[in-house]
Design an enzyme around this catalytic site. Sequence first.
Site, mmCIF file in Angstrom:
data_model
loop_
_atom_site.group_PDB
_atom_site.id
_atom_site.type_symbol
_atom_site.label_atom_id
_atom_site.label_comp_id
_atom_site.label_asym_id
_atom_site.label_seq_id
_atom_site.Cartn_x
_atom_site.Cartn_y
_atom_site.Cartn_z
ATOM 1 N N GLY A 14 0.813 -1.225 0.000
ATOM 2 C CA GLY A 14 0.000 0.000 0.000
ATOM 3 C C GLY A 14 0.835 1.259 0.000
ATOM 4 O O GLY A 14 2.077 1.212 -0.017
ATOM 5 N N ILE A 16 1.158 3.885 2.316
ATOM 6 C CA ILE A 16 1.948 4.269 3.501
ATOM 7 C C ILE A 16 3.230 3.429 3.541
ATOM 8 O O ILE A 16 4.329 3.937 3.737
ATOM 9 C CB ILE A 16 1.149 4.092 4.810
ATOM 10 C CG1 ILE A 16 -0.025 5.081 4.852
ATOM 11 C CG2 ILE A 16 2.051 4.283 6.035
ATOM 12 C CD1 ILE A 16 -0.915 4.963 6.067
ATOM 13 N N ALA A 17 3.055 2.117 3.321
ATOM 14 C CA ALA A 17 4.217 1.223 3.381
ATOM 15 C C ALA A 17 5.282 1.631 2.367
ATOM 16 O O ALA A 17 6.477 1.471 2.619
ATOM 17 C CB ALA A 17 3.773 -0.220 3.135
ATOM 18 N N ARG A 98 -20.025 2.573 9.057
ATOM 19 C CA ARG A 98 -18.912 2.460 9.996
ATOM 20 C C ARG A 98 -18.846 1.054 10.601
ATOM 21 O O ARG A 98 -17.800 0.475 10.813
ATOM 22 C CB ARG A 98 -19.106 3.500 11.107
ATOM 23 C CG ARG A 98 -17.828 4.130 11.594
ATOM 24 C CD ARG A 98 -18.178 5.210 12.585
ATOM 25 N NE ARG A 98 -18.619 4.624 13.836
ATOM 26 C CZ ARG A 98 -17.815 4.366 14.850
ATOM 27 N NH1 ARG A 98 -16.553 4.677 14.770
ATOM 28 N NH2 ARG A 98 -18.282 3.826 15.944
ATOM 29 N N GLY A 130 -3.567 0.977 10.826
ATOM 30 C CA GLY A 130 -4.823 0.781 10.090
ATOM 31 C C GLY A 130 -6.029 1.166 10.931
ATOM 32 O O GLY A 130 -6.107 0.828 12.111
ATOM 33 N N ASP A 159 -1.097 12.895 14.195
ATOM 34 C CA ASP A 159 -1.860 14.033 14.736
ATOM 35 C C ASP A 159 -0.943 14.931 15.562
ATOM 36 O O ASP A 159 -1.024 16.151 15.499
ATOM 37 C CB ASP A 159 -3.033 13.509 15.581
ATOM 38 C CG ASP A 159 -3.853 12.495 14.807
ATOM 39 O OD1 ASP A 159 -4.394 12.863 13.760
ATOM 40 O OD2 ASP A 159 -3.919 11.324 15.233
ATOM 41 N N HIS A 187 -7.898 8.166 17.648
ATOM 42 C CA HIS A 187 -7.465 8.722 16.363
ATOM 43 C C HIS A 187 -8.706 8.833 15.479
ATOM 44 O O HIS A 187 -8.995 7.987 14.631
ATOM 45 C CB HIS A 187 -6.420 7.826 15.697
ATOM 46 C CG HIS A 187 -6.155 8.233 14.276
ATOM 47 N ND1 HIS A 187 -5.511 9.398 13.948
ATOM 48 C CD2 HIS A 187 -6.472 7.656 13.090
ATOM 49 C CE1 HIS A 187 -5.451 9.518 12.638
ATOM 50 N NE2 HIS A 187 -6.034 8.471 12.095
HETATM 51 P P1 NAX Z 1 -3.642 1.453 1.047
HETATM 52 O O1 NAX Z 1 -5.028 1.057 0.640
HETATM 53 O O2 NAX Z 1 -2.764 2.149 0.066
HETATM 54 O O3 NAX Z 1 -2.856 0.145 1.520
HETATM 55 C C1 NAX Z 1 -3.404 -0.774 2.389
HETATM 56 C C2 NAX Z 1 -2.809 -2.129 2.047
HETATM 57 O O4 NAX Z 1 -3.257 -3.035 3.039
HETATM 58 C C3 NAX Z 1 -3.227 -2.657 0.692
HETATM 59 O O5 NAX Z 1 -2.098 -3.057 -0.059
HETATM 60 C C4 NAX Z 1 -4.111 -3.850 1.062
HETATM 61 O O6 NAX Z 1 -4.071 -4.885 0.106
HETATM 62 C C5 NAX Z 1 -3.491 -4.262 2.388
HETATM 63 N N1 NAX Z 1 -4.325 -5.127 3.215
HETATM 64 C C6 NAX Z 1 -5.676 -5.150 3.335
HETATM 65 N N2 NAX Z 1 -6.054 -6.141 4.151
HETATM 66 C C7 NAX Z 1 -4.925 -6.746 4.579
HETATM 67 C C8 NAX Z 1 -4.673 -7.847 5.435
HETATM 68 N N3 NAX Z 1 -5.657 -8.533 5.998
HETATM 69 N N4 NAX Z 1 -3.384 -8.194 5.655
HETATM 70 C C9 NAX Z 1 -2.379 -7.530 5.071
HETATM 71 N N5 NAX Z 1 -2.559 -6.500 4.217
HETATM 72 C C10 NAX Z 1 -3.819 -6.111 3.992
HETATM 73 O O7 NAX Z 1 -3.820 2.267 2.394
HETATM 74 P P2 NAX Z 1 -2.796 3.234 3.133
HETATM 75 O O8 NAX Z 1 -2.969 4.603 2.604
HETATM 76 O O9 NAX Z 1 -1.451 2.624 3.103
HETATM 77 O O10 NAX Z 1 -3.417 3.250 4.601
HETATM 78 C C11 NAX Z 1 -3.396 2.108 5.433
HETATM 79 C C12 NAX Z 1 -4.237 2.312 6.668
HETATM 80 O O11 NAX Z 1 -3.724 3.385 7.449
HETATM 81 C C13 NAX Z 1 -5.710 2.663 6.414
HETATM 82 O O12 NAX Z 1 -6.511 1.886 7.291
HETATM 83 C C14 NAX Z 1 -5.783 4.124 6.819
HETATM 84 O O13 NAX Z 1 -7.091 4.468 7.244
HETATM 85 C C15 NAX Z 1 -4.796 4.176 7.948
HETATM 86 N N6 NAX Z 1 -4.271 5.491 8.350
HETATM 87 C C16 NAX Z 1 -4.070 5.708 9.659
HETATM 88 C C17 NAX Z 1 -3.502 6.866 10.149
HETATM 89 C C18 NAX Z 1 -3.249 7.069 11.608
HETATM 90 O O14 NAX Z 1 -2.815 8.171 11.947
HETATM 91 N N7 NAX Z 1 -3.468 6.111 12.501
HETATM 92 C C19 NAX Z 1 -3.155 7.971 9.223
HETATM 93 C C20 NAX Z 1 -2.971 7.525 7.822
HETATM 94 C C21 NAX Z 1 -3.946 6.483 7.336
HETATM 95 O O15 NAX Z 1 -5.139 7.125 6.962
#
Ligand code: NAX
Length: 332
Positions: A14, A16-17, A98, A130, A159, A187
């Site tokens: 994804g 962030i990674a 939600r 996540g 944040d 969060h």
């Molecule tokens: P992306 O959709 O770009 O990447 C997420 C990745 O996770 C995808 O490659 C997907 O295939 C994979 N995935 C889904 N289910 C999985 C599982 N069971 N096992 C392993 N991998 C799995 O999202 P991205 O922008 O990278 O964001 C990731 C998460 O961070 C989201 O849930 C987002 O809401 C959360 N965030 C949290 C933040 C925080 O401050 N706590 C801020 C940033 C972000 O919004």
Amino acid sequence: MAEPLRVVVTGAAGQIAYSLLYMIAKGDVFGPDQPLILHLLDIPVMMGVLEGVVMELADCALPLLRDVIPTDDPVVAFTDVSSAFLVGAMPRKQGMERKDLLAANVKIFKVQGEALDKYAKKDVKVLVVGNPANTNALICSKYAPSIPKENFSAMTRLDQNRAQAQIAAKLNVPVGTVSNVIIWGNHSSTQYPDASHAVIDKNGNIEKAVDAIGNEQWLRETFLATVQKRGAAVIAARKMSSAMSAAKAASDHMRDWFLGTKSGKFVSMGVISAGAYGVPKDVIFSFPVIIENRKWKVVEGLPIDDFSRSMLDATGKELCEEREEALQIIQA
Ligand code: NAX
């Protein structure tokens, strides 16, 4: 040189990674002398994309990176890891309630909790990114009873970094001179960014941010709303959610956990609540913490005024509601 440390990143294909893996692999998190083996977990359909990420990591020619293990199998992903960045989660899709989001994620974090319990090192440090991060971390911990609850955390560092940057911009000072801004609670939009204990270091002279700003209304209205809505503002501008800044925050969070916080400075982390500051127990609540020897400790005794009290209560209430919903889903 030390033995390689095994680190897992989920959601590894994804966005962030994509930023985070480079920060970890070049030594930003575990230090310049710590060799690493990266375990990259994503879902089967993303294995092709993940292969590309593995190629790019190799092409970075990073001396600390000893091996990279891409996988869609949680057993392989979590075996012997000392640090876990749980970034992957089900994103909210159009028309999704939600509750549906929570249901999908409860399943993911239950499976990952069970895998951590069986296969990870018992002192593994887990950071859940996540969303909904706090409740996902709680579920994950619940399914990993052999790992201390204190080893599960949720990310509110983005944040905190956003809040610090807003104060620095308001005062026109370098962001590194601002510290001790607190994010309390969830969060989510109920989080409470609190600058009342923040300080500015002006060449060794410490000034309270509230005195430097001299405008309580700005802090309670503009500052608060800007930090709470910053994620939405980034999406509106970029058409994608925060990724580089989220990766930097995840890296800051785990670095402080492993290497400790600086003297006199505290950071915010979602951690299991024992009821400090009168907030509910047994939810993952973001508190100001200091960290030493890889153990966090909530900073206690900070004065809480009526405004802060009402904000802490509101975010605590939301976390209890999320916990109840998640538990209902599990028991159904
Ligand atoms: P992306 O959709 O770009 O990447 C997420 C990745 O996770 C995808 O490659 C997907 O295939 C994979 N995935 C889904 N289910 C999985 C599982 N069971 N096992 C392993 N991998 C799995 O999202 P991205 O922008 O990278 O964001 C990731 C998460 O961070 C989201 O849930 C987002 O809401 C959360 N965030 C949290 C933040 C925080 O401050 N706590 C801020 C940033 C972000 O919004």
